[in-house]
Structures are given as C-alpha cells and as structure tokens.
Design a protein around this motif. Sequence first.
Motif, PDB file in Angstrom:
ATOM      1  N   LEU A 118       2.092   6.727   1.577  1.00 35.48           N
ATOM      2  CA  LEU A 118       2.878   7.738   2.278  1.00 35.48           C
ATOM      3  C   LEU A 118       3.640   8.577   1.257  1.00 35.48           C
ATOM      4  O   LEU A 118       4.246   8.057   0.329  1.00 35.48           O
ATOM      5  N   LEU A 119       3.589   9.893   1.429  1.00 36.78           N
ATOM      6  CA  LEU A 119       4.106  10.794   0.407  1.00 36.78           C
ATOM      7  C   LEU A 119       5.625  10.889   0.438  1.00 36.78           C
ATOM      8  O   LEU A 119       6.243  11.232  -0.555  1.00 36.78           O
ATOM      9  N   PHE A 152       0.840  -1.210   0.000  1.00 37.06           N
ATOM     10  CA  PHE A 152       0.000   0.000   0.000  1.00 37.06           C
ATOM     11  C   PHE A 152       0.864   1.246   0.000  1.00 37.06           C
ATOM     12  O   PHE A 152       0.456   2.283   0.480  1.00 37.06           O
ATOM     13  N   ASN A 153       2.074   1.089  -0.519  1.00 36.47           N
ATOM     14  CA  ASN A 153       2.984   2.215  -0.642  1.00 36.47           C
ATOM     15  C   ASN A 153       3.259   2.867   0.706  1.00 36.47           C
ATOM     16  O   ASN A 153       3.298   4.080   0.829  1.00 36.47           O
ATOM     17  N   GLY A 154       3.466   2.038   1.700  1.00 37.58           N
ATOM     18  CA  GLY A 154       3.718   2.544   3.049  1.00 37.58           C
ATOM     19  C   GLY A 154       2.414   2.896   3.734  1.00 37.58           C
ATOM     20  O   GLY A 154       1.472   3.334   3.078  1.00 37.58           O
ATOM     21  N   THR A 187       2.810  10.761  10.180  1.00 42.16           N
ATOM     22  CA  THR A 187       1.392  10.837  10.526  1.00 42.16           C
ATOM     23  C   THR A 187       0.567  10.876   9.249  1.00 42.16           C
ATOM     24  O   THR A 187       1.105  11.034   8.146  1.00 42.16           O
ATOM     25  N   GLY A 188      -0.733  10.753   9.430  1.00 48.82           N
ATOM     26  CA  GLY A 188      -1.641  10.754   8.292  1.00 48.82           C
ATOM     27  C   GLY A 188      -1.633  12.057   7.510  1.00 48.82           C
ATOM     28  O   GLY A 188      -2.082  12.117   6.363  1.00 48.82           O
ATOM     29  N   ALA A 189      -1.110  13.130   8.121  1.00 54.16           N
ATOM     30  CA  ALA A 189      -1.101  14.420   7.446  1.00 54.16           C
ATOM     31  C   ALA A 189      -0.266  14.377   6.173  1.00 54.16           C
ATOM     32  O   ALA A 189      -0.502  15.145   5.247  1.00 54.16           O
ATOM     33  N   LEU A 190       0.708  13.493   6.141  1.00 53.35           N
ATOM     34  CA  LEU A 190       1.554  13.413   4.951  1.00 53.35           C
ATOM     35  C   LEU A 190       1.321  12.085   4.230  1.00 53.35           C
ATOM     36  O   LEU A 190       2.254  11.373   3.908  1.00 53.35           O
ATOM     37  N   ALA A 191       0.071  11.773   4.045  1.00 52.11           N
ATOM     38  CA  ALA A 191      -0.242  10.537   3.349  1.00 52.11           C
ATOM     39  C   ALA A 191      -1.231  10.837   2.236  1.00 52.11           C
ATOM     40  O   ALA A 191      -2.055  11.745   2.348  1.00 52.11           O
TER      41      ALA A 191
END
Lengths: 1007, 449
Positions: free
Chosen positions: A551-552, A496-498, A558-562
Amino acid sequence: MKKLVLALLVSVSYLCTLHAQRTLSGTVTGDDGTPLIGATIKIKGSTAGVITDVEGAFNFYLPAGAESLIVSYIGYQTREVPIGDQSRLSIVLKRSTQSLGEVVVTGYSEVEAKKLISSVSVVNGVALDNTSLTDPNQMLQGRAAGLFTTATSGMPGAEGAVRIRGTGTLHAGANPLYVVDGIIVQTGNLTAIGEDYREPDACCTSDPEIMAQINAADIDNITVLKDASATALYGSRGSNGVIVISTKRGAAGKTSVNLNLQSGVTMPNFGNFELMNAEEQWNYERKVYEYSGYSQAEIDQLRPASMLDNTTDWLHEAFVNGRTHQVDLQVRGGNEKTRFFTSGGYFYKDGTLIATDFERYSLLANVDHSISDRVDLSLNLNTSYTHRHNAYTGNSWESPMLQWYRNTPMQGKINPATGELYTGTEDDWIGQVSDNFLYSSQKNSFTVSQFRLLNKLSLRVKLLDNLVFTQSANMDLINGDENKFYDPTTGVGSWFNGGLSHDYNQNIAFTNQSKLKYYTDFGPDHSFDILGVFEYQRVHWKGFGADAWDLLSPYTQTGALAGSFNANRDYKSDYAFLSYLGLANYAFKERYMLTASLRRDGSSRFSTNDRWANFWSLGASWRIAEEAFLQHTKWLNDLRLRASYGTSGNAAIGNFNNQSRYIAVPGYQGGLAIGLQELGDENLTWELSKSLNVGLDFSILDNRVGGTVEYYKRRSENVFLEGPVSFTSGGDRAKQNLAAIGNSGVEFSLNLTPFKAKKAGGFNWSLEFNIAFNDNKILQMPNHRVDSFNLGIYREGSPVRVMPLAANFIGINPDNGEMQFLQKDGSITNNLMAADRYIEFSPHPDFIAGLNSVFSFKGFTLTALFYTAQGQTYDIGVFRSLDSYGNELGGVHLKAAGDYWEKPGDLATRPKPKVGGYPGVNTHLSRSYLFVDASFIRLRNIQLSYALPASMLTKARLQKMVVFVKGENLWTITNYPGMDPEGVEWGRDNWRYPAGKSLVFGVNTTF
Amino acid sequence: MKTIIKATALCLLFLASSCKDALDFEPTNRLTTEQTFSDFTTIEATLNAEYLIMSWGNYDSWIQLFAEVEGNLCYLNGANNSRYNKAFQYSWQPRDEDLNNIMYTQYFIIDASNNIVNHIEAVPGDAIAKNQVKGEALAMRALSYFELVRFFAKPYTNGNPATDPGVPIVLEHSISEPARNTVAEVYDQIIADLKAAIPLMTETENRGRFTADGAKALLARVYLYKGEWAQAETMSTELIDSGYFMLADSFNEIFNWPYTSEEIFTLEGWGPGCPYNPDCWDDIRVTSDLIEAYEPGDVRAEISAFPLDPNNPNSSRHQYKYFQAARISILRLGEQYLIRAEARFRQNDIDGALEDLNTLRLKRGASEWSELPNGISDILEERHRELAFEGHTVFDYWRTGTNMVRKQCNTGVEVQAPCTIEANSYQTVHPIPQAEMNANFNMVQNEGY
C-alpha cells in the motif's frame, strides 16, 4: 355483475331448502375485539355459506335442519358454533396457536392439522415473538423434535448446520431445504453459494449464513417437514428434510401498528477451563527447563523475573461484553379486498469476540389483493442488508482466537517504551504470533456485507368453483461484498507492506411455479383434492475478486493506491431444476385419510441420461378418536395413527461434478498448458432416500395432555462420496454415488397444561417437551473400504464422520511417571507413536431434547426453554497446545497442566513436562484423553414479560403493551472442559468462536 | 372467464416448450473434456500439461530421486529431516503419500495422452502438426508406463514377465477399476506406442520435447530392460550414427543451458535439486562408493561428487546435476553408448562393447580400457559414473539380478539403513499405494506388503 352471479348461485342452492327457513345474523370478531372482514361462515354439512362484510357482520337465510355453523378465518382457529334457536350470534374467533385444529403450511399447500398424515413440527406464536436471535435456524433448536442445529462459529450471523433426523449424506449438502412463502430459497454460505456444497472447514470459519438475512420478527410460523410424505412435495431435494417459513401477512380489520424495541448486553462464554496466570506460568516454565536439564543460569536467562513486569490475560482481552439493539415497526391491516403487512427492522449485535458485530436492516411488505371474486394477487417484497465485522478464520495468524493462546501471558499489551499498544513487530515482543490483536483490530478490518431481495408475485385464479390455478414468479437476489484490509503497521500487514482484498459476488435465483388444484366432495363423506405443480428454478452465480498489497500510503483504501494489484478471481456458474409434481389427498368421513404424491425432477447437475428421477410417496392416517366406539370416551379428545413411506432425493453437490473439468495454466516451453483439474463421473445421479414414518398423535383430558410418538427409518442410497478413485482415471478423487447411510430413530413430543385458568388472567402453566433419539450408521462403503478425511472417518457400521481412532490412554504410571497406553493385546506402551489406535468416538449425540415451560398469571408470562444434547464426544484440539507437556512454551497453559508427575508415588494426570514434550504429543495423533464428553443442558432462553392491563392501555390509546426481559444461553450445565460444548458439528473443537450469552430488555407496543 | 382459461393454457404451453434446454449448462471457469479435445490448440496445450506435470518435480514424486536414494551412490544425511527414510531404509508402506504422487503423476500423463490419441484424428488442423502431437503423446504414454512398470513391478529380465503383475493398461479415459496387466503386456504396449510414435513425429530441433529420436532412445532403453539385445543395439546405433547427436565436449554443460549436441530429450523444469543441495535441504550426499569409482581426471566427478569445500577433499560430497538450471536430463547420447555396450557385451561382442565404453570414457577424461575383467559389473559401474542421480541406479541392479551392497549405511554419518539388498527381495518392488488399493477392488498388492 359478478356479485349478482354469485348471489344467484347462492340463491339457487337454497331453492330446494326454501321451506321452513329463517334468518340468522351476527358478527364475527377476533379475540381482541376487532371485526373480522371476509370470514367464512358455512352451514355444517352443506356447501352453502357467506362471508362477513366490512363490519364483520353477516346475515342469511338458514335452511331447515341446520344445526351449527363452521366459522373460519385465516390466522384464527376455525370454530363450530351451534345455532340452536338463536337468530343473532356474536362469534369470537381465537388467534391460532399450534393445535390439532389448525392449518399447517407445507409449502405448496396448506393442510388442516387434523388431516395431516406426514411428520411435521411447527414453531410459531410465542416462540417467534421477541426473539433476539440472528437467524431463523436458531429459533428451531429445542422446539422441533429431531432437529439438531449447530453453529460453526459464535459470530452473530455465521453459517450454521441444521440436521433433521440425522445426517444422511457424506459429500453433499446435509442442510435441509429452505422454503420461504412457497419458494425454495438459497441457503448456506454466501461465498460458496455458487457451489452449494463444499467440504466443511475443520474448525473455524465464520462464513455468513444467508438465512441471517431474514428478520425473525417477520416470521409467522416455521414448519419442519421430516418424513417422506411431507418432503415428497420437494422430493428431489427434500431428503435432508425441509424447513418451510411463512412470513406474516395482512389481515382485514383495523390497522394495527406494532413497535418492538429491544436493547441489551452480550457476554462471552469462557467455559470450564482455567489458564495459568503470568506468574504461575513463569514458575511452571522454569520447572520445565529445570526438568530438561537446564542450568540455573540458563533458566534465569530464559525466564528472567523481569518477564513478570508487564503481563496480559489475552483470553479476557479477546472475548468481551457487547451490546445488542433491535427495533421493529410492523403495520398490519386491510379490508375485504386488500390486506397488507409491512415491517421495517433494524438489528444490531456485537460479537463476543473483539471487533466483531452484525447489523441488519430489513424491510418486508406482503400485500394480498382480490382483483375479483375469482382472481387474487399476492406480492411479497423482502429486502435486507446486513453488514458484519467478521471474525477471521480461527486458525489464521491474525485471529484473536489463535493469538489468545499462542501469545504468552508474560507479554504485556502496552509497550512501556512508547506507552502505546504493542504492534507485535517490536524486537522485545515475545509472543509466538508477531501480531497484537488489540492493536490490529483497531487498524485492520474484515467486513462482509450482503444485500438480499426476496420477491414473489403470485396470481391465483379460480377457474371453476373447485379448480384453482396459481402462478408465481420469484426472484431471490443476493449481492455479497467481502473486504479485508491489513494496515502495514500491524504484524500481519507488515509482511506485505499492507494489503487488502475485495470480493464481490452475486447469486440470483429465478423460480417459476404453476399450480393447479382441484377439489371435490363426493357426497358428505368423501373429500378429494389433487394438486399439480410445474416448477422451474434457475440459479446464476458470479464472483469477482482482487488483491492488492504494497500500500502506497496509510490512506490507501482500494487497489488503485497500491504498488501491487492482482485481480485473479473471476467465476461464473449456473444450475437449474425442473420439476413436475402431482399430489392427491382423499378423506373419508374425516376419519380415514390417504395421500399420494409423484414427482419427476431434472437437474442440470447430472448428464442428460442420468438427470431425471422419479420420487413418490404414500401416506395414510386414521383418526381413531372419531370412530363410533370411541365417541363416548369423554377423556379422549383425539387419537390418530399415521404412516407414510416414500422416496426423496438430494442433489446438493455443487455444479458440474458430472464432467471432468480442465484448467489452463502458464505452460511448457512458453505454451499454454491445459490439464485435468477435477475429475467428473458422467454417470453421477441423484442421491435417493427411502423413508418410513409411523406416528401416533393423542390429545386427552380436555386437550390438556397431548403428544406425538414417532418412529422413522431412512435409508439413503447412491450417497455422494468424494472418495479416492483409481489413479488410472487420470485423477485421484471424484464425486460418485457410492455409499449408503441409515438413520432411524424415535421422537416423542408432549404438551401438558398442568394448570389451566378458569377465567382470563388466571394462573396458567403449559409445558412442551420433546426428545429425539437418532441412530446414524454408514451401511455401505464401496468395497467395504474406510475413507479418512480431514473431519473424520467413514467406515461401514460406524456413524458418519467418527473421529480418527484414538490410542487408549489409561493414565500416568505412578512409579515412573510415564504415559500409559493400553494396547489391543492387553499390554501397555508408553510411546504414543507406537500405541495402537482402536478407540472410536462419535460426535453425534445419543439424544437431543427440549423443554419449554410457560407460566402466565394476570399480565405476567414467564417462559423458559431448556435444550440438551447428550452423549456426543468432541476432540478438544486446542488442548494440544494448552496442555502440551512442555512442547509449546511460547503460548499459555492450562492451570491443570501443573498437575504432573514429579516423583515415584505421585498420582498425577500428566507426565513430567519437558522441553520438546513427548514424541507424538505435538502431532495430531489421536489419544483418548483429548476426546471428552460434551453433553450439556442449557437454558437456551428465559423470558419474563408483563402485559399492561387494558384499563391502563385505553387511557393511553394503546391496544397492547408488553414489557419484557429475557436472557439467552444464561445457564449451562456441562462437564465439557472447553469453552462451549454446543455447536461443533464434526466434533473438532479447535480455534473456536464460542456462542455468547445475552440479556435483553424490551417493550412491545401495539397502537 | 374463457379468456383466463385461454391465457393460462397459453402460458403453460409456452412454459413447457421453453424448458427443452433449460437444464443444459456448461462450466464457465473450466473446459470440459469435450471442449478440450475438440480443438487442436487446446489439445496441444494438454500435451504441454503432460510435460509440465512431469517437470514440476515434486520432490516426493520423482521416481528418479527414489531410484537413487534406494541405491548406493548416495546416503541420507543423518542430521536431517526424515523425508526419504522409507526409500533409504526400504521401509515403504502402502499408505506412504509419495507412492500416491508417483502413480497419480504417471496416470495423469497416460490419461491426457489417451484423450489426445483418441481425439486428435477428428479435429481440424494441419496433418503434420497433428501427427507430431499424437506421436509425442504416444511417446509420453510409453515413458509413463515404463516408469510405472519398473517402479511397481518385477523386472522383465529377472522374473516371469508373462505372469508377473505389471500395472493396469488403460487406453481410454474412464473411472473404473482395472486389474493389473502382466509385465510382458505392459512392455508390449510400451513398445507398440513407441513404434507407432516414431513415424508420426517430424519435428527434430526441439530437444525439450519428444522427437522421433527421443522415442528411439527410449525404445533402446526399453529393449535393454527387456533383454532384447539385438533390438537395443539397433536402436542405439541409429542414434549414435545419426550424426545429429554428439557426446558433449563439456560434461557439465549437459545439465545447463544452452542445449548441447548430446541431449536427446531434456525436460525443461526444476528437478529434485533441493534435497541434494547443501545450501537447501542437504538431505542427500554422495557416498564413498561413487567417490571412489572416479579416477583422477574423470570430469564427471566434478558434477556428480563435488566436495562441499573444494580445498578439502574430505568434506562432504554433493551432486549438482539438477540445480544449475531448469533442466532434467531424461534421454541423452551417453546412455545410448552404454546401452549399446551392454547389448554388445550380452551378444558376446566384447570388442564392440569396449569400443563404446572407451569412446565415452575418453570423452569424460577417464582412461582407456582394454578388457572387462569383471564383465557386466564393469559396465554397470560405468553406468553409475555416467548416469549417477539420473534415476537408473537401483533398476540396473534389479534388472540384472545383482545384489546391491552399500558402503555407507551404518558408519554414523548417515541414517541407518540395510547394507545389502538382495535383487530377489520383495523390497525391490514398491507397494501399490493404499489409495489405489482402496479405490480399485481389482488391484492386487505386491508380494510382501
């Protein structure tokens, strides 16, 4: 002013005896020489008495005819001191260790052990000192008769199962009730605690145990309440037994500072099986292909010699040695008015599974203050924070517990192309699981942290001289945080790409407890007390969770950078218990004791008409040794017969099972759909246990031989069964009060002192032995039906959760190499699929026993605790893969898998392996060879300590210094072929995290 | 001292009085029965859940699927998973999970309908909207009882309905152990529900839900299964003559978006497509029985028996009714013509029967008939051509007392299975699931299991 009143009262009581009086003075000290402030001194046979002052001194007028004094102090053994002609006495009290003269804490009240009617086991003193176990449950095993603990996982701090006198329930919590300093606390699993029962997992979760939040070093004693008379105090929720934990409290006297330092190593337990190494496996698998008709060219292609170039022993990579450390600083002291105990602790333990550990910070402060002669205040503050690198569920792809046997030893760990660890996603990776835990355990993380506040404030008011009111308020707050992170470069993370997931939850329990106790004596021979309790406990749980994936950046935390984020978990739940309790004790001449209790309980978990239940108990005991006809029997110190009968309940079924519950989902034609999710039985009510207990206690030969024999019989009715219901209800299953279960058994405890030193420092040897036999049986199933569940079968007449019936494997036919299964009709089949299944295996031990031996000489003490469970059978599920007769060629094989039939006349244990195995062998169809006896004897604990002599200590201004070395689980005798015979509650040994061993060195110093 | 006692007494009084509601909590993550059925919006949503669970189409809970696999229009691909062997081979055992799913799904719908029907009068809301919801709930309940009784009991027209065990009739929510009602009682309940439902429903436009016409169409089918020919004819005539429904110009479009004028009730959901799909599981293929039944030009063959390779008529044939869109045809006008034809034939109105059959056949590109040389068998075969894979096949055999003969049962390409099933065999009725037998002491197992 009040002192004056008291003095006046005391004087008045003496007035009538003023003639021929004389003074008596003296001091009371502990056995370590510290003066005991506030010790009670009473004249035997009267209510007159005084307490010692700040120097531990006392002084008063003796009435005529006074023969002896009764001197008592909390935490010390009460002593009777003859007065004789003396006018000055130096009285030394010994610290309490378990003996018949002692006080037993039963939660709502304390009872003198000699007056005890019910069945209890007490663990304290040495047993609790210097332990390096992670939670209090583990300390009880082998020490308390009839108590069986298992850990579902060897992960330090993982949830455990504790069974007292067998399992008396099916689909409700079977763990005992835990009471800490008089208050029922939250126990079990953190994540599921809002619902205090859930169907346990088949194998392998490492969910955190709340009791691991309590620092064992802070515990003064643990009392296990076993029979109806004891548990009646908690009647509504006591049917699984009760474990009462008392933390250490302050004592008046010189302030003592205790520093306990420990450090050691942890080691894995590899058990009794051997795996093929890469070369053996290579040879074996080539044979398998050969037997399956493959050509030499094909075999060379499937298993080329190059596969042996880069190999790995995954098992020994997965389980590793680690470290453990512990620091405890405890300060204890106080004076007549205020006493305190504070403790700060740090505990660290590596798991034996790679990248798992447990860490705890704890802080305890217990303060007792006398506001006035009549009003006392107690405050307990117990704070802890734990942080774990947790183990993944054992059957999950990312778990080393799965990977060690699913990945072949012919797979190297280092990628020769890069010189780095394989990630498992490479094209040339040949493991069955596309993940290399050696890499992913560095990149991924799974952490669980918990914060717990266990606080209690209690006010004790002496309304009248013999009427005491106690009001307590308690808060038990648990905050949990579970965090999983998957790096995108790892095998599982790449799907899932991290990704990551966060779950927070909070569990908060408020308890109000009001107690009123009245006690009186009618003349010298009769004593009577009565206790009334009102208690209300309310628990609120809430949880929130979110997942993120894509994950970007590699730095995303955290989820903020996903790229994708989903907050899809949001829960709340409440439950409450309301209880009224009455308890009365009567003693005649301290020889005949009677106790009776009655309580009425309401639970929010049941509908209005079904929520209230009454529980009661009756008990009696007879101290035969006190009878005149035995008074002159010198060798007999004590002999006591006890009997009790009563009822108790269980409501640990989670919330709202009395109501049908509906969920909303995106619905039909764009509208919302609301449908029945959980079917509820509105007539649900309490489980009810009726139990009988008969016990005999004896102590002979100057108390050098003592023991207890007990028989019990418990019948649990209205047992919760989450079984099938008629589909006409709109659902397929519901929790209902349907079954009945019986447990009966016998327990023996024996205390021996084969050698007793004549003077201090001499050779001492004491032994404690206990053994318990329990017979567990389902007495009734609705319509006599048989229910199968993931973890076993419920059948009338069989123990709870026996395993699925197995085909009877009787060996390999030496003529043709076929498997043989004996059919019911006596014929033999070679087809597992067609074999009759009729053999029943039980995961319950026939008996459990513990032996604790303590030698001491001079300053040396050697203690050893052996623990055994005999007769239980486990299903060694992992062998389905390790020994699959050729079906699973991707993983690793047992060395024993090479013992197969090749030609007529071979006496082998396995058929000739072939690709694809044999029909049914790869399925979970049960056959007898997978069920193995898991009896074991284990040296649970061994410790050698040396207390430095006083002469050395004085120079260093120390009170006490003990150095010790101890080992846990160092030695095990078993024929069990798996990793660890201990701790498979339901007998399914699959993907397990076995318990490890440890060796610890420590120094315990008191300043 | 007195102050202390007073304060204590006050505290106790306070505590005692504050405990009255101390034990009453409601679940926060769920709705209770009381909450759900006390509000029109949530009641409406429970009706949606009935359609939803019916449309989810677990491949193992489709009575329609089993009615075909047990029939002779399709065979199980021998090279494939043994998923549906028990149906194809008539080797059902009470412990088969699929039976649980079937019974669970139908009673889930019945239970939801019971709650709707019993609560909706009391909730505030628009009377017309409330009646519509109640009518749909009654019709859904009737459909579920009908599915249950034809799956788990002997057919009405080929047994002793007054004594044959049907299924338990439950009209109120309870966890209990009800005994089986007779087949006749179950049919009476179905008919009563449908008759009650028809006047309640006013919505006409929504072909994705039950309407009054939908209830009539089902009632026509129920009368046919019950052998009440005149009633069946009356009901189907109402639909045929309504003017609202017309046979579709393109047969294919019935099973695709948008709605056609032929559809009376079509579930919007994914039906059992995968097992039939050569690109998915490819478990089920069309038999020569059906392939040979179509004459050239019959457009129904293009969707019911289409070759895998369109250029090679000998390649395996597959049916495509379920996986072109999220559509599951439950009731449509084509069936109503067949119901009326059969009802007229049974009442010796052969011309009337021929007229209906020809209307249908001509619309589908088949030739016109002038007689029915094989009588009822001709009508049954027309039903196969028209309704193949829509869940009628075996029930048509059993209710008419016709033995079923399969051409493809033993030729090597398919899973081996019995080639003839007699209409009076115990195997034509399914076993009651073991889970129900275990949980319901009053339940009686069907003969032979």
